[in-house]
Design an enzyme around this catalytic site. Structure first.
Site, mmCIF file in Angstrom:
data_model
loop_
_atom_site.group_PDB
_atom_site.id
_atom_site.type_symbol
_atom_site.label_atom_id
_atom_site.label_comp_id
_atom_site.label_asym_id
_atom_site.label_seq_id
_atom_site.Cartn_x
_atom_site.Cartn_y
_atom_site.Cartn_z
ATOM 1 N N THR A 131 0.645 -1.310 0.067
ATOM 2 C CA THR A 131 -0.070 0.009 -0.121
ATOM 3 C C THR A 131 0.714 1.273 -0.150
ATOM 4 O O THR A 131 1.968 1.223 0.577
ATOM 5 C CB THR A 131 -1.058 -0.131 1.222
ATOM 6 O OG1 THR A 131 -1.578 1.209 1.565
ATOM 7 C CG2 THR A 131 -0.087 -0.292 2.543
ATOM 8 N N ASP A 132 0.335 2.294 -0.499
ATOM 9 C CA ASP A 132 0.980 3.808 -0.563
ATOM 10 C C ASP A 132 1.263 4.044 1.188
ATOM 11 O O ASP A 132 1.938 4.966 1.268
ATOM 12 C CB ASP A 132 0.144 4.843 -1.587
ATOM 13 C CG ASP A 132 -1.219 4.929 -0.831
ATOM 14 O OD1 ASP A 132 -1.635 4.261 0.006
ATOM 15 O OD2 ASP A 132 -1.974 5.702 -1.687
ATOM 16 N N GLU A 133 0.408 3.521 1.955
ATOM 17 C CA GLU A 133 0.155 4.090 3.414
ATOM 18 C C GLU A 133 1.772 3.922 3.995
ATOM 19 O O GLU A 133 2.084 4.430 4.950
ATOM 20 C CB GLU A 133 -0.804 3.499 4.361
ATOM 21 C CG GLU A 133 -1.869 3.997 3.714
ATOM 22 C CD GLU A 133 -3.332 3.720 4.769
ATOM 23 O OE1 GLU A 133 -3.021 3.579 5.810
ATOM 24 O OE2 GLU A 133 -4.422 3.805 4.147
ATOM 25 N N TYR A 155 -1.722 -0.305 10.984
ATOM 26 C CA TYR A 155 -1.994 -1.017 9.664
ATOM 27 C C TYR A 155 -0.622 -0.620 8.972
ATOM 28 O O TYR A 155 -0.257 -1.795 8.408
ATOM 29 C CB TYR A 155 -3.177 -0.516 9.157
ATOM 30 C CG TYR A 155 -3.164 -0.544 7.607
ATOM 31 C CD1 TYR A 155 -3.579 -2.031 7.105
ATOM 32 C CD2 TYR A 155 -3.206 0.193 6.600
ATOM 33 C CE1 TYR A 155 -3.553 -2.376 5.851
ATOM 34 C CE2 TYR A 155 -3.090 -0.064 5.099
ATOM 35 C CZ TYR A 155 -3.353 -1.302 4.775
ATOM 36 O OH TYR A 155 -3.438 -1.604 3.604
ATOM 37 N N LYS A 159 2.361 -3.205 7.452
ATOM 38 C CA LYS A 159 2.563 -3.682 6.087
ATOM 39 C C LYS A 159 3.834 -3.294 5.542
ATOM 40 O O LYS A 159 4.277 -4.099 4.851
ATOM 41 C CB LYS A 159 1.454 -2.845 5.273
ATOM 42 C CG LYS A 159 -0.049 -2.863 5.397
ATOM 43 C CD LYS A 159 -0.246 -4.611 4.713
ATOM 44 C CE LYS A 159 -0.255 -4.301 3.234
ATOM 45 N NZ LYS A 159 -0.409 -5.892 2.670
#
Ligand code: NAD
Ligand code: DAU
Length: 342
Positions: A131-133, A155, A159
């Site tokens: 993810t970009d997060e 989260y 990741k």
């Protein structure tokens, strides 16, 4: 080229979209390994379940025996890992499962991948869906694959941990792995805890539309069919050890997304309510996708068209969301928003 794939987390929103594409558009043979958490549902592949090239195994990625069994049955050329706990708000309330699935689960899958032959005609043996997060928030410009990892929630931190582990298996064991990081996905089959399906269903039911803070947070929306295709491109053409960002074509502030949903559903502006902000809320995400575009991928769905299609899908598929909205989701909603659904 038709291949055999083990798709972990293939009963979720994006995983099932990827499975549908690979099965129907590429002729692949697919085995799904999925724990079926609240977000993983057999309803997500209702149209594929009896397909002759499709197999479903219920099991967790942190369970080495379940993973070994799935590999033995499917003999995959590659593993694509979607399996994850995916909701930021839940990671703030209860981080345990995030650590277990992302860190330990990914480790179990990487160890299992080492049992596959190192090289194949196919190339990559493992693709991690990320993810970009993991990059954190960005005020202006866009993240590239070289940007530092600065995750802000349990989260995104877990990741990022998974991504680092994947990279370490390339450096240490020469395992042919790649990572594909996506921006905010939307489309059919997304669990209604996430912004767009939550707002669509609340709008249709006359419930409040809870916008966190000032609603000026910006997300880089990508349709789930486009992200799935990007993952397929990485699987087929990606280089081992590399990371590929796949961002959507449009950036939209949350309040604007909600206003468009109000228009598309015929709801009332008065349903919009600004509520307490998410702790540690990232202000803006934006990905540069130049590298995956060089592999021949380009997003096909613009936000305006994709959102209208998504609203139509939720309108037409009450069979899919009614059991969610009438079940334990109600208790989650009450805990998260401090109010009941109608
Ligand atoms: P989702 O929550 O809809 O699906 C996750 C799936 O993983 C579910 O089927 C669930 O049952 C399964 N799962 C969870 N823990 C598991 C475990 N321990 N073992 C086996 N299966 C398990 O999520 P999604 O939105 O489809 O996201 C899929 C992947 O894409 C995730 O890795 C997520 O981080 C990533 N991603 C999501 C987005 C997005 O906007 N939704 C954007 C970029 C990347
Ligand atoms: O960027 C990719 C990520 O996008 C994925 O990795 C995650 O798995 C996925 O959940 C998503 O994370 P976000 O936190 O961006 O998505 P979410 O739908 O939860 O929220 C989108 C934006 O909307 C965010 O700024 C928070 C806001 N929001 C969300 C909800 C659920 C609200 O204002 N109100 C809400 O009720």
């Amino acid at each position: 080229m038709r291949v055999k794939l083990l798709v972990c987390g293939g009963a979720g929103f994006i995983g099932s979209t990827f499975v549908r594409q690979r099965l129907l558009e590429h002729g692949d043979e697919i085995t799904v390994l999925d724990k079926l958490t609240y977000a993983g549902r057999e309803e997500n592949f209702h149209d594929l379940a009896t397909h002759e090239r499709f197999r479903f195994i219920r099991g967790a990625i942190e369970d080495a025996d379940a993973v070994a069994g799935a590999i033995e049955q499917s003999v995959p050329v590659a593993i694509v890992n979607f399996a994850a706990e995916t909701h930021v708000d839940r990671s703030i309330a209860e981080p345990d499962a995030f650590v277990k699935t992302h860190a330990f689960g990914t480790y179990v899958l990487l160890e299992a991948t080492r049992t596959l032959a190192r090289t194949s005609e196919h190339g990559l043996r493992y693709v991690q869906v990320s993810t970009d997060e993991v990059y954190g928030s960005i005020d202006s410009g866009s993240f590239s694959e070289e940007s530092p990892l600065r995750p802000s929630s349990p989260y995104s931190a877990t990741k990022a941990a998974a991504d680092l582990l994947v990279a370490s298996y390339f450096h240490t064991y020469d395992l042919p792995v790649a990572i594909c990081r996506g921006s905010n996905n939307y489309g059919a089959y997304q669990y209604p805890e996430k912004l767009i399906p939550l707002m669509v269903l609340n709008a249709l039911h006359g419930d409040a539309l809870p916008v966190y803070g000032d609603g000026m947070q910006v997300r880089n929306w990508i349709h789930s069919t486009d992200f799935s295709r990007a993952i397929g491109h990485v699987l087929e053409h990606g280089v081992a050890g590399e990371v590929y960002n796949a961002g959507g074509p449009d950036e939209v502030a949350n309040i604007e997304v909600v206003r468009r949903i109000v228009e598309l559903t015929g709801a009332q502006d008065s349903q919009i309510e600004h509520v307490r902000d998410r702790p540690g809320h990232d202000r803006r995400y934006s990905l540069s996708s130049a590298k995956v575009r060089e592999l021949g991928w380009t997003p096909a769905v613009r936000f305006e068209e994709g959102l209208a299609r998504t609203v139509a899908w939720y309108r037409e598929n009450a069979w899919w969301w009614e059991p969610i909205r009438s079940g334990s989701y109600r208790a989650y909603y009450e805990r998260q928003y401090g109010r009941a659904l109608r």
